[in-house]
Motif scaffolding. Structure first.
Motif, PDB file in Angstrom:
ATOM      1  N   ALA A 167       0.833  -1.204   0.000  1.00 53.52           N
ATOM      2  CA  ALA A 167       0.000   0.000   0.000  1.00 53.52           C
ATOM      3  C   ALA A 167       0.867   1.253   0.000  1.00 53.52           C
ATOM      4  O   ALA A 167       0.562   2.237  -0.699  1.00 53.52           O
ATOM      5  N   ALA A 168       1.953   1.242   0.778  1.00 52.82           N
ATOM      6  CA  ALA A 168       2.858   2.393   0.800  1.00 52.82           C
ATOM      7  C   ALA A 168       3.491   2.605  -0.565  1.00 52.82           C
ATOM      8  O   ALA A 168       3.686   3.757  -1.013  1.00 52.82           O
ATOM      9  N   GLN A 169       3.813   1.523  -1.256  1.00 54.43           N
ATOM     10  CA  GLN A 169       4.404   1.645  -2.589  1.00 54.43           C
ATOM     11  C   GLN A 169       3.410   2.229  -3.584  1.00 54.43           C
ATOM     12  O   GLN A 169       3.791   2.994  -4.478  1.00 54.43           O
ATOM     13  N   VAL A 170       2.128   1.881  -3.438  1.00 58.15           N
ATOM     14  CA  VAL A 170       1.105   2.490  -4.295  1.00 58.15           C
ATOM     15  C   VAL A 170       1.013   3.985  -4.007  1.00 58.15           C
ATOM     16  O   VAL A 170       0.945   4.812  -4.921  1.00 58.15           O
ATOM     17  N   ALA A 171       1.031   4.347  -2.723  1.00 60.04           N
ATOM     18  CA  ALA A 171       0.968   5.764  -2.357  1.00 60.04           C
ATOM     19  C   ALA A 171       2.151   6.543  -2.926  1.00 60.04           C
ATOM     20  O   ALA A 171       2.021   7.717  -3.282  1.00 60.04           O
ATOM     21  N   ARG A 172       3.313   5.888  -3.034  1.00 63.27           N
ATOM     22  CA  ARG A 172       4.502   6.540  -3.596  1.00 63.27           C
ATOM     23  C   ARG A 172       4.523   6.514  -5.118  1.00 63.27           C
ATOM     24  O   ARG A 172       5.454   7.042  -5.742  1.00 63.27           O
ATOM     25  N   GLY A 173       3.541   5.868  -5.737  1.00 65.39           N
ATOM     26  CA  GLY A 173       3.468   5.821  -7.195  1.00 65.39           C
ATOM     27  C   GLY A 173       4.261   4.705  -7.832  1.00 65.39           C
ATOM     28  O   GLY A 173       4.419   4.686  -9.059  1.00 65.39           O
ATOM     29  N   GLU A 174       4.740   3.738  -7.045  1.00 65.60           N
ATOM     30  CA  GLU A 174       5.556   2.657  -7.590  1.00 65.60           C
ATOM     31  C   GLU A 174       4.708   1.572  -8.240  1.00 65.60           C
ATOM     32  O   GLU A 174       5.174   0.864  -9.149  1.00 65.60           O
ATOM     33  N   PHE A 175       3.472   1.392  -7.774  1.00 68.10           N
ATOM     34  CA  PHE A 175       2.533   0.442  -8.352  1.00 68.10           C
ATOM     35  C   PHE A 175       1.176   1.114  -8.457  1.00 68.10           C
ATOM     36  O   PHE A 175       0.906   2.123  -7.791  1.00 68.10           O
ATOM     37  N   ASP A 176       0.308   0.529  -9.277  1.00 69.44           N
ATOM     38  CA  ASP A 176      -1.030   1.111  -9.470  1.00 69.44           C
ATOM     39  C   ASP A 176      -2.001   0.672  -8.383  1.00 69.44           C
ATOM     40  O   ASP A 176      -2.929   1.424  -8.044  1.00 69.44           O
ATOM     41  N   ALA A 177      -1.837  -0.541  -7.856  1.00 71.37           N
ATOM     42  CA  ALA A 177      -2.793  -1.070  -6.882  1.00 71.37           C
ATOM     43  C   ALA A 177      -2.086  -2.012  -5.932  1.00 71.37           C
ATOM     44  O   ALA A 177      -1.028  -2.573  -6.250  1.00 71.37           O
ATOM     45  N   ALA A 178      -2.688  -2.186  -4.748  1.00 74.53           N
ATOM     46  CA  ALA A 178      -2.157  -3.106  -3.740  1.00 74.53           C
ATOM     47  C   ALA A 178      -3.282  -3.958  -3.200  1.00 74.53           C
ATOM     48  O   ALA A 178      -4.412  -3.490  -3.026  1.00 74.53           O
ATOM     49  N   VAL A 179      -2.976  -5.227  -2.929  1.00 69.26           N
ATOM     50  CA  VAL A 179      -3.878  -6.091  -2.174  1.00 69.26           C
ATOM     51  C   VAL A 179      -3.435  -5.982  -0.726  1.00 69.26           C
ATOM     52  O   VAL A 179      -2.321  -6.363  -0.372  1.00 69.26           O
ATOM     53  N   SER A 180      -4.319  -5.443   0.119  1.00 68.72           N
ATOM     54  CA  SER A 180      -3.914  -5.136   1.484  1.00 68.72           C
ATOM     55  C   SER A 180      -5.119  -5.173   2.408  1.00 68.72           C
ATOM     56  O   SER A 180      -6.260  -5.396   1.969  1.00 68.72           O
ATOM     57  N   ALA A 181      -4.852  -4.944   3.702  1.00 61.86           N
ATOM     58  CA  ALA A 181      -5.939  -4.805   4.661  1.00 61.86           C
ATOM     59  C   ALA A 181      -6.654  -3.475   4.419  1.00 61.86           C
ATOM     60  O   ALA A 181      -6.009  -2.475   4.092  1.00 61.86           O
ATOM     61  N   PRO A 182      -7.979  -3.426   4.577  1.00 63.64           N
ATOM     62  CA  PRO A 182      -8.684  -2.155   4.396  1.00 63.64           C
ATOM     63  C   PRO A 182      -8.119  -1.036   5.264  1.00 63.64           C
ATOM     64  O   PRO A 182      -8.122   0.131   4.870  1.00 63.64           O
ATOM     65  N   LEU A 183      -7.600  -1.389   6.460  1.00 67.45           N
ATOM     66  CA  LEU A 183      -7.030  -0.400   7.364  1.00 67.45           C
ATOM     67  C   LEU A 183      -5.890   0.384   6.719  1.00 67.45           C
ATOM     68  O   LEU A 183      -5.670   1.556   7.032  1.00 67.45           O
ATOM     69  N   ALA A 184      -5.173  -0.235   5.790  1.00 70.17           N
ATOM     70  CA  ALA A 184      -4.029   0.424   5.153  1.00 70.17           C
ATOM     71  C   ALA A 184      -4.460   1.563   4.236  1.00 70.17           C
ATOM     72  O   ALA A 184      -3.657   2.440   3.921  1.00 70.17           O
ATOM     73  N   ALA A 185      -5.725   1.567   3.800  1.00 68.68           N
ATOM     74  CA  ALA A 185      -6.189   2.660   2.940  1.00 68.68           C
ATOM     75  C   ALA A 185      -6.126   3.986   3.687  1.00 68.68           C
ATOM     76  O   ALA A 185      -5.616   4.994   3.169  1.00 68.68           O
ATOM     77  N   GLU A 186      -6.629   4.006   4.910  1.00 69.77           N
ATOM     78  CA  GLU A 186      -6.591   5.230   5.718  1.00 69.77           C
ATOM     79  C   GLU A 186      -5.161   5.598   6.084  1.00 69.77           C
ATOM     80  O   GLU A 186      -4.781   6.780   6.052  1.00 69.77           O
ATOM     81  N   GLN A 187      -4.351   4.600   6.385  1.00 68.49           N
ATOM     82  CA  GLN A 187      -2.965   4.846   6.787  1.00 68.49           C
ATOM     83  C   GLN A 187      -2.168   5.526   5.681  1.00 68.49           C
ATOM     84  O   GLN A 187      -1.322   6.392   5.939  1.00 68.49           O
ATOM     85  N   HIS A 188      -2.434   5.152   4.420  1.00 63.76           N
ATOM     86  CA  HIS A 188      -1.617   5.636   3.312  1.00 63.76           C
ATOM     87  C   HIS A 188      -2.366   6.559   2.349  1.00 63.76           C
ATOM     88  O   HIS A 188      -1.853   6.863   1.268  1.00 63.76           O
TER      89      HIS A 188
END
Length: 314
Positions: A136-157
């Motif tokens: 999720a952090a890598q998506v936020a930095r623009g390194e990937f388009d999408a992440a499979v993660s916990a829903p909680l990570a959406a708010e975090q990042h």
């Protein structure tokens, strides 16, 4: 203040599991990049405890953790937690399903959502990350388009949930282990698990003999898995989970017998079980007799067992 390392960054499933454990209350929780880094932090003293994922109900054991538990200096498991995992597809705000060319996640998360990704994102390249939250952090930095993660990570990042509950198998759970340097095991609860790793001579019936030592004492084997010994070709560690506690007579007898029979035995902990039950059968009251055993090996096995029960580094 107790320092507890965990598979980071923040908002991983591992952090959620750790926060459910009483040891986390008032502790300094330290995220690490990768499970090996968590185990290293315990060994070098920069953390008092560490929390890592050890087994998933869909994908099985986590190889890096199993391998890390059998290297020196020794470590032991003192508690476990079982967490139901729910995966979401996270993207930067404004990203649509048609914009996704790359997806990242931890290998176990990818394995649990492989069907969904193949069906909904057949043209996307799927790559691995150290953890679901790191993806999720890598998506936020623009390194990937999408992440499979916990829903909680959406708010975090600062990401958006494009699709929720995307696992291929509903009801999947992951087991997490709280790991320490050698210490006396928690007291028996009557609902415990003992984890060990052992190596045996490569000869016919060697593994059967190991398992027989458990079976004749009425000990329920709940998991067995082999992992290659890194510096020995075609030799393996056998990782076993059993119901019971090292302080109990039947388990103590079995471990001492394994110590006599096996090339090496690594005690990995006795601790309260947090799910996936086990047999309720009564332990055997009359183990099969061992005839003609070397008295010195019996004495050495008993000494090893006494050290294990007292929290030594045997």
């Amino acid at each position: 203040m107790t320092r507890i390392a965990f598979l980071g960054p923040r908002a991983t499933f591992t952090e959620q599991a750790l926060r459910s454990m009483p040891e986390a209350a008032g502790a300094d929780l330290v995220p690490c990049t990768g499970s090996p880094a968590v185990l290293d932090a315990i060994r070098d003293g920069s953390a008092d405890l560490g929390c890592v994922p050890i087994e998933n109900s869909v994908e099985g054991a986590v190889p890096a953790v199993l391998d890390g538990l059998v290297v020196d200096p020794p470590l032991v498991i003192v508690r476990e937690a079982v967490l139901a995992v729910r995966f979401a597809l996270l993207v930067r705000p404004g990203t649509g399903i048609g914009d996704i060319r790359t997806v990242a996640s931890h290998p176990h998360a990818i394995a649990q959502t492989r069907g969904w990704l193949a069906d909904r994102l057949p043209g996307a390249t799927v790559q691995t990350s150290a953890s679901t939250s790191e993806a999720a952090a890598q998506v936020a930095r623009g390194e990937f388009d999408a992440a499979v993660s916990a829903p909680l990570a959406a708010e975090q990042h600062g990401l958006q949930i494009l699709a929720d509950d995307i696992a291929d198998n509903a009801g999947a759970v992951t087991r997490f282990a709280l790991v320490s340097r050698p210490t006396p095991p928690p007291p028996p609860t009557g609902h415990d698990r003992t984890s060990i790793a052992a190596t045996t001579e490569n000869r016919p019936g060697a593994l059967l003999g190991l398992l027989t030592e458990l079976a004749v004492r009425g000990i329920d084997l709940t998991r067995i898995e082999s992992r290659p010994i890194k510096d020995r070709h075609a030799e393996y560690w056998f990782h076993l989970d059993c119901t019971g506690h090292v302080a109990e007579p039947a388990m103590g007898e079995a471990l001492a017998a394994l110590y006599r029979r096996c090339d090496r035995v690594r005690f990995l902990g006795s601790y309260p079980r947090a799910g996936n039950g086990g047999s309720t059968a009564a332990p055997a009251t009359s183990p099969l007799p061992i005839v003609g055993a070397d008295a010195e090996r019996f004495a050495a096995a008993q000494k090893w067992l006494d050290e294990v029960r007292s929290g030594g580094t045997a």
